[in-house]
Design a protein around this motif. Sequence first.
Motif, short mmCIF file in Angstrom:
data_model
loop_
_atom_site.label_atom_id
_atom_site.label_comp_id
_atom_site.label_asym_id
_atom_site.label_seq_id
_atom_site.Cartn_x
_atom_site.Cartn_y
_atom_site.Cartn_z
N ALA A 96 12.81 -19.79 67.55
CA ALA A 96 13.07 -18.50 68.19
C ALA A 96 11.79 -17.90 68.75
CB ALA A 96 13.72 -17.54 67.20
N GLN A 97 10.68 -18.02 68.02
CA GLN A 97 9.39 -17.52 68.50
C GLN A 97 8.97 -18.23 69.78
OE1 GLN A 97 7.06 -15.26 67.77
NE2 GLN A 97 8.21 -14.35 66.10
N ALA A 152 20.52 -21.53 64.91
CA ALA A 152 20.95 -22.44 63.85
C ALA A 152 22.44 -22.76 63.92
CB ALA A 152 20.62 -21.83 62.48
N ASP A 153 23.22 -21.90 64.59
CA ASP A 153 24.66 -22.11 64.70
C ASP A 153 24.95 -23.06 65.86
OD1 ASP A 153 27.40 -21.93 64.59
OD2 ASP A 153 27.49 -19.96 65.56
N PRO A 154 25.41 -24.28 65.60
CA PRO A 154 25.63 -25.24 66.69
C PRO A 154 26.79 -24.86 67.60
CG PRO A 154 26.27 -26.20 64.60
CD PRO A 154 25.68 -24.86 64.30
N ASP A 155 27.77 -24.09 67.09
CA ASP A 155 28.93 -23.72 67.91
C ASP A 155 28.63 -22.54 68.83
OD1 ASP A 155 30.42 -25.70 66.68
OD2 ASP A 155 31.02 -24.35 65.04
N ILE A 160 20.50 -23.71 74.25
CA ILE A 160 19.49 -24.68 73.85
C ILE A 160 20.18 -25.99 73.49
CG2 ILE A 160 19.43 -24.09 71.40
CD1 ILE A 160 16.32 -24.12 71.76
N ARG A 161 19.55 -27.07 73.87
CA ARG A 161 20.10 -28.38 73.58
C ARG A 161 19.30 -29.00 72.44
NH1 ARG A 161 20.71 -26.10 77.85
NH2 ARG A 161 18.70 -26.42 78.78
N PHE A 175 17.59 -27.88 53.03
CA PHE A 175 17.16 -26.48 53.12
C PHE A 175 18.35 -25.55 52.93
CE2 PHE A 175 16.82 -22.76 55.95
CZ PHE A 175 15.91 -22.05 55.20
N ALA A 176 19.50 -25.91 53.50
CA ALA A 176 20.67 -25.04 53.41
C ALA A 176 21.19 -24.93 51.98
CB ALA A 176 21.77 -25.56 54.31
#
Length: 177
Positions: A96-97, A152-155, A160-161, A175-176
């Motif tokens: 994000a940064q 982080a949400d793929p849906d 971003i690809r 991590f999750a």
Amino acid sequence: MPALPFKSWSLFVVAGVVTVLSLSVLPTTEQVLDQRRQAVAVFQHGGGRWLTDDNLVDAMATLPLRGRLSKVVWDHSILTVDLTADSADGVWADLAQLVSFACGDTRNVKQLLVRFFASKSSGRTLMMAAETRKSDWSLEALADPLLPAKLADPDGNNNIRLSVTPSGKRWLANFAN
């Protein structure tokens, strides 16, 4: 009659001297134009800064990234960043940064390529790669404080690809949990 050939040759000599002198002034004119372009870029309102080879290190050093910068390449409006992380906890915040920096804070970055590596005893292992373009983002989307969660949400993430390696899926899943 002999004066006529002398006049024509002298005209050619004068034209040659004028041409040489005018060509010698061109580099000075180009330097003046470059200085004017840089001055205009600095004082333009609300557009961000220009990323150049001269200020790349300073610009990247100001980013509060959790991962270590391994490699940064600036080439033809494409910013390529390699980050090495010990764990996956800061991946989305770092991404994000970088997106906010490349697509919001700079004027001349058109594409951002990011690779995340995990440092292991056997060396670096590629975990995931991300690619995005400046045209994919609006200023509202970049200013969103929930941008790391949306990345982080793929849906819900079409801007971003992402390419995640099998070991990267395990890395992110650990991590999750």
